[in-house]
Design a protein around this motif. Structure first.
Motif, PDB file in Angstrom:
ATOM      1  N   CYS A  46       8.325   8.762 -33.633  1.00  0.00           N
ATOM      2  CA  CYS A  46       7.161   9.487 -34.141  1.00  0.00           C
ATOM      3  C   CYS A  46       7.487  10.915 -34.557  1.00  0.00           C
ATOM      4  O   CYS A  46       6.592  11.692 -34.881  1.00  0.00           O
ATOM      5  CB  CYS A  46       6.047   9.500 -33.093  1.00  0.00           C
ATOM      6  SG  CYS A  46       6.486  10.284 -31.522  1.00  0.00           S
ATOM      7  N   VAL A  49       6.011  12.543 -37.666  1.00  0.00           N
ATOM      8  CA  VAL A  49       4.572  12.802 -37.726  1.00  0.00           C
ATOM      9  C   VAL A  49       4.258  14.083 -36.959  1.00  0.00           C
ATOM     10  O   VAL A  49       4.675  14.227 -35.799  1.00  0.00           O
ATOM     11  CB  VAL A  49       3.781  11.630 -37.097  1.00  0.00           C
ATOM     12  CG1 VAL A  49       2.278  11.862 -37.216  1.00  0.00           C
ATOM     13  CG2 VAL A  49       4.175  10.312 -37.737  1.00  0.00           C
ATOM     14  N   ARG A  54      -0.786  12.596 -34.354  1.00  0.00           N
ATOM     15  CA  ARG A  54      -0.453  11.418 -33.555  1.00  0.00           C
ATOM     16  C   ARG A  54      -1.631  11.103 -32.630  1.00  0.00           C
ATOM     17  O   ARG A  54      -2.073  11.950 -31.854  1.00  0.00           O
ATOM     18  CB  ARG A  54       0.782  11.667 -32.699  1.00  0.00           C
ATOM     19  CG  ARG A  54       2.014  12.091 -33.464  1.00  0.00           C
ATOM     20  CD  ARG A  54       3.120  12.483 -32.502  1.00  0.00           C
ATOM     21  NE  ARG A  54       4.191  13.196 -33.192  1.00  0.00           N
ATOM     22  CZ  ARG A  54       5.146  13.876 -32.569  1.00  0.00           C
ATOM     23  NH1 ARG A  54       5.180  13.906 -31.229  1.00  0.00           N
ATOM     24  NH2 ARG A  54       6.073  14.505 -33.266  1.00  0.00           N
ATOM     25  N   PHE A 106       1.580  13.594 -28.073  1.00  0.00           N
ATOM     26  CA  PHE A 106       0.501  13.139 -28.949  1.00  0.00           C
ATOM     27  C   PHE A 106      -0.642  14.136 -28.811  1.00  0.00           C
ATOM     28  O   PHE A 106      -1.358  14.143 -27.814  1.00  0.00           O
ATOM     29  CB  PHE A 106       0.011  11.755 -28.533  1.00  0.00           C
ATOM     30  CG  PHE A 106       0.948  10.637 -28.875  1.00  0.00           C
ATOM     31  CD1 PHE A 106       2.282  10.850 -29.141  1.00  0.00           C
ATOM     32  CD2 PHE A 106       0.477   9.333 -28.927  1.00  0.00           C
ATOM     33  CE1 PHE A 106       3.143   9.820 -29.443  1.00  0.00           C
ATOM     34  CE2 PHE A 106       1.320   8.282 -29.237  1.00  0.00           C
ATOM     35  CZ  PHE A 106       2.657   8.525 -29.487  1.00  0.00           C
ATOM     36  N   ALA A 136      -6.182  10.615 -37.856  1.00  0.00           N
ATOM     37  CA  ALA A 136      -4.770  10.570 -37.473  1.00  0.00           C
ATOM     38  C   ALA A 136      -4.029   9.889 -38.606  1.00  0.00           C
ATOM     39  O   ALA A 136      -4.617   9.124 -39.382  1.00  0.00           O
ATOM     40  CB  ALA A 136      -4.571   9.811 -36.164  1.00  0.00           C
ATOM     41  N   TRP A 138      -0.966   8.402 -37.795  1.00  0.00           N
ATOM     42  CA  TRP A 138      -0.048   7.509 -37.057  1.00  0.00           C
ATOM     43  C   TRP A 138      -0.651   7.330 -35.680  1.00  0.00           C
ATOM     44  O   TRP A 138      -1.157   8.288 -35.077  1.00  0.00           O
ATOM     45  CB  TRP A 138       1.314   8.171 -36.971  1.00  0.00           C
ATOM     46  CG  TRP A 138       2.417   7.376 -36.353  1.00  0.00           C
ATOM     47  CD1 TRP A 138       3.374   6.644 -36.986  1.00  0.00           C
ATOM     48  CD2 TRP A 138       2.699   7.261 -34.951  1.00  0.00           C
ATOM     49  NE1 TRP A 138       4.228   6.094 -36.083  1.00  0.00           N
ATOM     50  CE2 TRP A 138       3.835   6.450 -34.831  1.00  0.00           C
ATOM     51  CE3 TRP A 138       2.101   7.757 -33.796  1.00  0.00           C
ATOM     52  CZ2 TRP A 138       4.385   6.125 -33.595  1.00  0.00           C
ATOM     53  CZ3 TRP A 138       2.637   7.434 -32.568  1.00  0.00           C
ATOM     54  CH2 TRP A 138       3.777   6.631 -32.474  1.00  0.00           C
ATOM     55  N   GLU A 168       0.053   2.398 -38.685  1.00  0.00           N
ATOM     56  CA  GLU A 168       0.154   3.404 -39.733  1.00  0.00           C
ATOM     57  C   GLU A 168      -0.058   2.706 -41.067  1.00  0.00           C
ATOM     58  O   GLU A 168      -0.097   1.482 -41.139  1.00  0.00           O
ATOM     59  CB  GLU A 168       1.504   4.110 -39.697  1.00  0.00           C
ATOM     60  CG  GLU A 168       2.686   3.204 -39.948  1.00  0.00           C
ATOM     61  CD  GLU A 168       4.016   3.933 -39.909  1.00  0.00           C
ATOM     62  OE1 GLU A 168       5.003   3.273 -39.579  1.00  0.00           O
ATOM     63  OE2 GLU A 168       4.082   5.137 -40.205  1.00  0.00           O
TER      64      GLU A 168
END
Length: 313
Positions: A46, A49, A54, A106, A136, A138, A168
């Motif tokens: 991740c 992102v 997230r 996140f 968001a 992702w 996603e």
């Protein structure tokens, strides 16, 4: 676990997490962290992102039941001062998702959903909606459960383990070279148990399910028109379960429901992992009236999902 989807890649969550930093976490938290770690690796991580984009959503029904029972026993026998500081925060069901969100930075949002039987699908639905609305870009969504005590109601169908999916846009996945497993759409509704038990219960369920099983593009987008090629029903023997069974007819594959929300999401993840060119739907319902349908369409455009699972068995 009875009725589990094909599971050739189950793994030992203890090995996945390592020996330090997790030993005293509740089992359901360890399951979810391990499944999320696998899903993150499978999807390419991740780091691409921004942390504030997230999101995370997790469903659970019995993830904290064992912990709460142990806490009650400690308080009754020796007093609250003997509660473990490592596990006491998990009295709050939100900590199962929050613990994972903190570990992986996140910062968009994290939600925990607890609706009987459909909480895992509602986690997907929340994630798909957040992507569609730009809340968001992702998201990691899943479900986690811990085994119930032997004398607890539902213990005979107890579930233990976790499923994690990365959501996603397919365009976003393709842009960074990740493989999209498929598109998801989720719809949910409510069939009051007193209506389900009436002679017209099957017709009530048929009207509730009709749109979800004959047209794609449910909440969050994805899917195509027409009925799915295969339908899996994860149901119990309650009036609601029987009404939904009657509405689906003889073509749906039946899988016994567990006591929590894990089995429906496991079946959806299994359909994603199988790939191929056949669309699928997983239908589930709770005795209390919650009904949800997840449609899975072979990868094309729309929402990508990367799957990993973890189970104690």
């Amino acid at each position: 676990m009875p009725g589990a989807a094909p599971s050739g890649d189950w793994f030992d969550y203890r090995t996945e997490l390592g020996r330090r930093g997790y030993k005293y976490l509740p089992a359901a938290s360890q399951y979810f962290l391990a499944a999320c770690n696998r899903a993150l690796r499978a999807s390419g991580g991740c780091e691409h992102v921004p942390a504030e984009e997230r999101g995370a959503a997790v469903g659970t029904n019995s993830g904290a039941e064992g912990l709460h029972s142990a806490m009650d026993e400690t308080i009754v026998k020796t007093g609250a001062e003997d509660l473990s500081p490592a596990t006491a925060p998990f009295f709050s069901i939100n900590l199962f998702g929050s613990r994972m969100a903190m570990e992986h930075a996140f910062k968009g949002f994290n939600l925990t959903l607890t609706s009987p039987r459909v909480a895992g699908f509602e986690a997907l639905r929340t994630g798909l909606r957040s992507l569609r609305l730009g809340r968001a870009s992702w998201l990691l969504a899943g479900a986690t459960e811990d085994a119930l005590a032997v004398l607890d109601p539902g213990a005979s169908g107890s579930e233990a383990g976790a499923v994690a999916l990365v959501l996603e846009s397919a365009a976003g996945a393709a842009a960074r070279g990740a493989t999209s497993l498929g598109e998801l759409s989720v719809r949910s509704g409510f069939l009051p148990p007193h209506k389900a038990g009436q002679p017209q219960g099957t017709e009530h369920a048929r009207r509730l399910l009709g749109t979800a099983l004959t047209a794609g593009g449910g909440t969050g987008g994805g899917g195509t028109g027409g009925p799915p090629d295969e339908v899996t029903a994860v149901l119990d023997d309650s009036p609601v379960g029987r009404a939904v069974t009657g509405a689906l007819g003889d073509t749906a594959r039946r899988v016994p429901a567990g006591s929590g929300c894990l089995e429906p999401l496991l079946q959806a993840a299994g359909a994603l992992a199988r790939g191929g060119d056949r669309s699928a739907a997983v239908v589930t319902a709770a005795a209390t009236g919650e009904v949800a349908v997840c449609r899975i369409t072979p990868a094309r455009t729309g929402t990508a999902a990367h799957r990993q699972s973890d189970n104690e068995a």
